[in-house]
Design a protein around this motif. Structure first.
Motif, PDB file in Angstrom:
ATOM      1  N   ARG A 265      39.277   4.669  14.435  1.00  0.00           N
ATOM      2  CA  ARG A 265      39.469   3.819  15.601  1.00  0.00           C
ATOM      3  C   ARG A 265      39.125   2.360  15.331  1.00  0.00           C
ATOM      4  NH1 ARG A 265      36.221   7.380  19.912  1.00  0.00           N
ATOM      5  NH2 ARG A 265      35.075   7.832  18.003  1.00  0.00           N
ATOM      6  N   ASP A 266      38.197   2.115  14.388  1.00  0.00           N
ATOM      7  CA  ASP A 266      37.817   0.727  14.100  1.00  0.00           C
ATOM      8  C   ASP A 266      38.913  -0.033  13.361  1.00  0.00           C
ATOM      9  OD1 ASP A 266      37.341   2.478  11.941  1.00  0.00           O
ATOM     10  OD2 ASP A 266      36.069   0.981  10.959  1.00  0.00           O
ATOM     11  N   LYS A 267      39.911   0.664  12.885  1.00  0.00           N
ATOM     12  CA  LYS A 267      41.003   0.029  12.139  1.00  0.00           C
ATOM     13  C   LYS A 267      42.340   0.123  12.854  1.00  0.00           C
ATOM     14  CE  LYS A 267      38.871   0.745   7.576  1.00  0.00           C
ATOM     15  NZ  LYS A 267      37.595   1.265   8.097  1.00  0.00           N
ATOM     16  N   VAL A 268      42.305   0.532  14.131  1.00  0.00           N
ATOM     17  CA  VAL A 268      43.535   0.715  14.890  1.00  0.00           C
ATOM     18  C   VAL A 268      43.849  -0.544  15.699  1.00  0.00           C
ATOM     19  CG1 VAL A 268      44.615   2.004  16.780  1.00  0.00           C
ATOM     20  CG2 VAL A 268      43.256   3.207  15.063  1.00  0.00           C
ATOM     21  N   ILE A 269      45.101  -0.956  15.648  1.00  0.00           N
ATOM     22  CA  ILE A 269      45.607  -2.050  16.468  1.00  0.00           C
ATOM     23  C   ILE A 269      46.689  -1.480  17.373  1.00  0.00           C
ATOM     24  CG2 ILE A 269      46.799  -4.274  16.487  1.00  0.00           C
ATOM     25  CD1 ILE A 269      45.632  -4.831  13.739  1.00  0.00           C
ATOM     26  N   ALA A 270      46.443  -1.563  18.673  1.00  0.00           N
ATOM     27  CA  ALA A 270      47.419  -1.033  19.648  1.00  0.00           C
ATOM     28  C   ALA A 270      48.496  -2.084  19.897  1.00  0.00           C
ATOM     29  CB  ALA A 270      46.719  -0.675  20.948  1.00  0.00           C
ATOM     30  N   LEU A 271      49.751  -1.661  19.805  1.00  0.00           N
ATOM     31  CA  LEU A 271      50.877  -2.565  20.038  1.00  0.00           C
ATOM     32  C   LEU A 271      51.431  -2.302  21.438  1.00  0.00           C
ATOM     33  CD1 LEU A 271      52.759  -2.316  16.612  1.00  0.00           C
ATOM     34  CD2 LEU A 271      51.014  -3.939  17.320  1.00  0.00           C
ATOM     35  N   SER A 272      51.722  -3.380  22.157  1.00  0.00           N
ATOM     36  CA  SER A 272      52.283  -3.231  23.493  1.00  0.00           C
ATOM     37  C   SER A 272      53.295  -4.333  23.742  1.00  0.00           C
ATOM     38  CB  SER A 272      51.170  -3.300  24.566  1.00  0.00           C
ATOM     39  OG  SER A 272      50.493  -4.553  24.463  1.00  0.00           O
ATOM     40  N   ARG A 273      54.170  -4.142  24.717  1.00  0.00           N
ATOM     41  CA  ARG A 273      55.173  -5.147  25.035  1.00  0.00           C
ATOM     42  C   ARG A 273      54.518  -6.394  25.583  1.00  0.00           C
ATOM     43  NH1 ARG A 273      60.350  -3.204  25.109  1.00  0.00           N
ATOM     44  NH2 ARG A 273      60.593  -0.928  25.052  1.00  0.00           N
TER      45      ARG A 273
ATOM     46  N   SER B  53      41.620   5.602  -5.132  1.00  0.00           N
ATOM     47  CA  SER B  53      40.258   5.073  -5.265  1.00  0.00           C
ATOM     48  C   SER B  53      40.162   4.093  -6.432  1.00  0.00           C
ATOM     49  CB  SER B  53      39.277   6.236  -5.489  1.00  0.00           C
ATOM     50  OG  SER B  53      37.974   5.767  -5.736  1.00  0.00           O
ATOM     51  N   GLN B  54      39.422   2.994  -6.233  1.00  0.00           N
ATOM     52  CA  GLN B  54      39.186   1.954  -7.237  1.00  0.00           C
ATOM     53  C   GLN B  54      40.480   1.246  -7.651  1.00  0.00           C
ATOM     54  OE1 GLN B  54      37.052   3.996 -10.383  1.00  0.00           O
ATOM     55  NE2 GLN B  54      35.109   3.890  -9.261  1.00  0.00           N
ATOM     56  N   THR B  55      41.405   1.104  -6.719  1.00  0.00           N
ATOM     57  CA  THR B  55      42.618   0.333  -6.958  1.00  0.00           C
ATOM     58  C   THR B  55      42.758  -0.712  -5.853  1.00  0.00           C
ATOM     59  OG1 THR B  55      44.102   1.704  -5.604  1.00  0.00           O
ATOM     60  CG2 THR B  55      43.731   2.407  -7.882  1.00  0.00           C
ATOM     61  N   GLN B  56      43.763  -1.572  -5.996  1.00  0.00           N
ATOM     62  CA  GLN B  56      44.058  -2.566  -4.973  1.00  0.00           C
ATOM     63  C   GLN B  56      45.273  -2.139  -4.157  1.00  0.00           C
ATOM     64  OE1 GLN B  56      43.656  -6.794  -6.215  1.00  0.00           O
ATOM     65  NE2 GLN B  56      43.203  -5.983  -8.248  1.00  0.00           N
ATOM     66  N   ILE B  57      45.210  -0.930  -3.656  1.00  0.00           N
ATOM     67  CA  ILE B  57      46.290  -0.372  -2.832  1.00  0.00           C
ATOM     68  C   ILE B  57      45.789  -0.242  -1.394  1.00  0.00           C
ATOM     69  CG2 ILE B  57      47.686   1.681  -2.372  1.00  0.00           C
ATOM     70  CD1 ILE B  57      47.926   2.116  -5.343  1.00  0.00           C
ATOM     71  N   GLN B  58      46.626  -0.671  -0.458  1.00  0.00           N
ATOM     72  CA  GLN B  58      46.305  -0.558   0.961  1.00  0.00           C
ATOM     73  C   GLN B  58      47.427   0.169   1.682  1.00  0.00           C
ATOM     74  OE1 GLN B  58      45.672  -4.877   1.608  1.00  0.00           O
ATOM     75  NE2 GLN B  58      43.583  -4.337   2.205  1.00  0.00           N
ATOM     76  N   PHE B  59      47.105   0.708   2.849  1.00  0.00           N
ATOM     77  CA  PHE B  59      48.079   1.435   3.651  1.00  0.00           C
ATOM     78  C   PHE B  59      48.172   0.821   5.045  1.00  0.00           C
ATOM     79  CE2 PHE B  59      46.525   4.541   0.566  1.00  0.00           C
ATOM     80  CZ  PHE B  59      47.710   5.101   0.103  1.00  0.00           C
ATOM     81  N   LEU B  60      49.394   0.747   5.552  1.00  0.00           N
ATOM     82  CA  LEU B  60      49.641   0.342   6.925  1.00  0.00           C
ATOM     83  C   LEU B  60      50.471   1.447   7.570  1.00  0.00           C
ATOM     84  CD1 LEU B  60      49.536  -1.750   9.225  1.00  0.00           C
ATOM     85  CD2 LEU B  60      51.601  -2.785   8.253  1.00  0.00           C
ATOM     86  N   PHE B  61      49.876   2.122   8.554  1.00  0.00           N
ATOM     87  CA  PHE B  61      50.558   3.236   9.205  1.00  0.00           C
ATOM     88  C   PHE B  61      50.994   2.830  10.614  1.00  0.00           C
ATOM     89  CE2 PHE B  61      47.345   5.161   6.397  1.00  0.00           C
ATOM     90  CZ  PHE B  61      48.136   5.997   5.624  1.00  0.00           C
ATOM     91  N   ALA B  62      52.172   3.270  10.993  1.00  0.00           N
ATOM     92  CA  ALA B  62      52.601   3.217  12.393  1.00  0.00           C
ATOM     93  C   ALA B  62      52.615   4.661  12.880  1.00  0.00           C
ATOM     94  CB  ALA B  62      53.984   2.593  12.514  1.00  0.00           C
ATOM     95  N   SER B  63      51.765   4.967  13.843  1.00  0.00           N
ATOM     96  CA  SER B  63      51.573   6.384  14.175  1.00  0.00           C
ATOM     97  C   SER B  63      51.304   6.581  15.657  1.00  0.00           C
ATOM     98  CB  SER B  63      50.390   6.944  13.369  1.00  0.00           C
ATOM     99  OG  SER B  63      50.099   8.266  13.742  1.00  0.00           O
ATOM    100  N   HIS B  64      51.720   7.741  16.153  1.00  0.00           N
ATOM    101  CA  HIS B  64      51.389   8.186  17.508  1.00  0.00           C
ATOM    102  C   HIS B  64      50.411   9.359  17.461  1.00  0.00           C
ATOM    103  CE1 HIS B  64      54.617   5.717  19.206  1.00  0.00           C
ATOM    104  NE2 HIS B  64      55.395   6.162  18.226  1.00  0.00           N
ATOM    105  N   SER B  65      49.920   9.690  16.275  1.00  0.00           N
ATOM    106  CA  SER B  65      49.086  10.881  16.109  1.00  0.00           C
ATOM    107  C   SER B  65      47.635  10.604  16.493  1.00  0.00           C
ATOM    108  CB  SER B  65      49.148  11.365  14.657  1.00  0.00           C
ATOM    109  OG  SER B  65      48.164  12.351  14.418  1.00  0.00           O
TER     110      SER B  65
END
Length: 240
Positions: free
Chosen positions: A231-239, A211-223
């Motif tokens: 859901r508003d931050k999810v990007i679905a990857l497909s072939r 909190s109150q830092t300039q840290i971001q997360f990028l997750f690759a997940s099937h969960s």
């Protein structure tokens, strides 16, 4: 764990030095206050009100110091004798006691204020991990660092933790020591080794620690447990 301990220790030392620097200017008020206590003279009503103010403030900083002492950031303030002396003082003596106590209170408040951020961060870190672990607790002290204990109080090495518990400890320690610089954490399948309940809590817990830092997360997940809450931050990857 060692790096996380060193990070908190450095921050605590810096904060203590800042607080100590403020103390010097605060204590210079002592002579002026004693000088002012001569002549004039407050009414009994004024003295009573001032005694109530100082008593309330002393109790407050004593409570705060006891919380900070849990992590060995400072020794707990023992206010009983000061409060007893203030309570028994009357007239000019009460005014002099208040004049002496005010700079002392100011010095303690300066240190508490300087340590506030690192105390809150440590509290968040320890509380967050303990919110995940079952039959184990994490505690922290400046002299011994982080320790994990089982339900009977025996200290555990990190290698004695389950794979999920080790993964959580690793994630939170890495995010803690990265707080001082803008960072992007790319984490592949963070749900591995984590039960469903832990998966639901993971992202919010990580965001609390940074909190109150300039840290971001990028997750690759099937969960589904992770994805459904964001859901508003999810990007679905497909072939293709």
């Amino acid at each position: 764990m060692r790096n996380a301990y060193q990070y908190i220790s450095r921050q605590a030392v810096v904060a203590t030095n800042v607080g100590s620097g403020n103390v010097n200017s605060i204590y210079s008020d002592i002579i002026r206050r004693i000088a002012r206590s001569r002549g004039g003279g407050a009414t009994s009503t004024d003295v009573r009100g001032e005694k109530e103010r100082v008593t309330s403030t002393l109790l407050q900083i004593a409570q705060q110091s006891s919380e900070y002492a849990m992590y060995e950031f400072m020794a707990p303030i023992k206010a009983d004798e000061m409060l007893s002396g203030l309570r028994n003082a009357t007239g000019k003596t009460a005014q002099l006691v208040i004049s002496l106590l005010d700079p002392y209170i100011g010095s303690v408040q300066a240190r508490l204020n300087a340590l506030r951020d690192i105390f809150r961060l440590t509290e968040t870190f320890v509380t967050t991990l303990n919110g995940f672990y079952i039959d184990k607790t994490v505690d922290f002290g400046l002299t011994k660092g982080f320790r994990v204990k089982n339900s009977v109080g025996a200290e555990l090495e990190p290698r004695h933790l389950s794979s999920g518990e080790q993964q959580l400890m690793l994630l939170f320690c890495h995010t803690l020591i990265a707080r001082d610089r803008p960072s992007l954490f790319i984490i592949d399948e963070p749900e591995l080794s984590l039960n469903v309940k832990w998966q639901r809590k993971l992202i919010k817990a990580l965001l609390d620690v940074v909190s109150q830092t300039q840290i971001q997360f990028l997750f690759a997940s099937h969960s589904i447990e992770l994805l459904s809450q964001h859901r508003d931050k999810v990007i679905a990857l497909s072939r293709g």
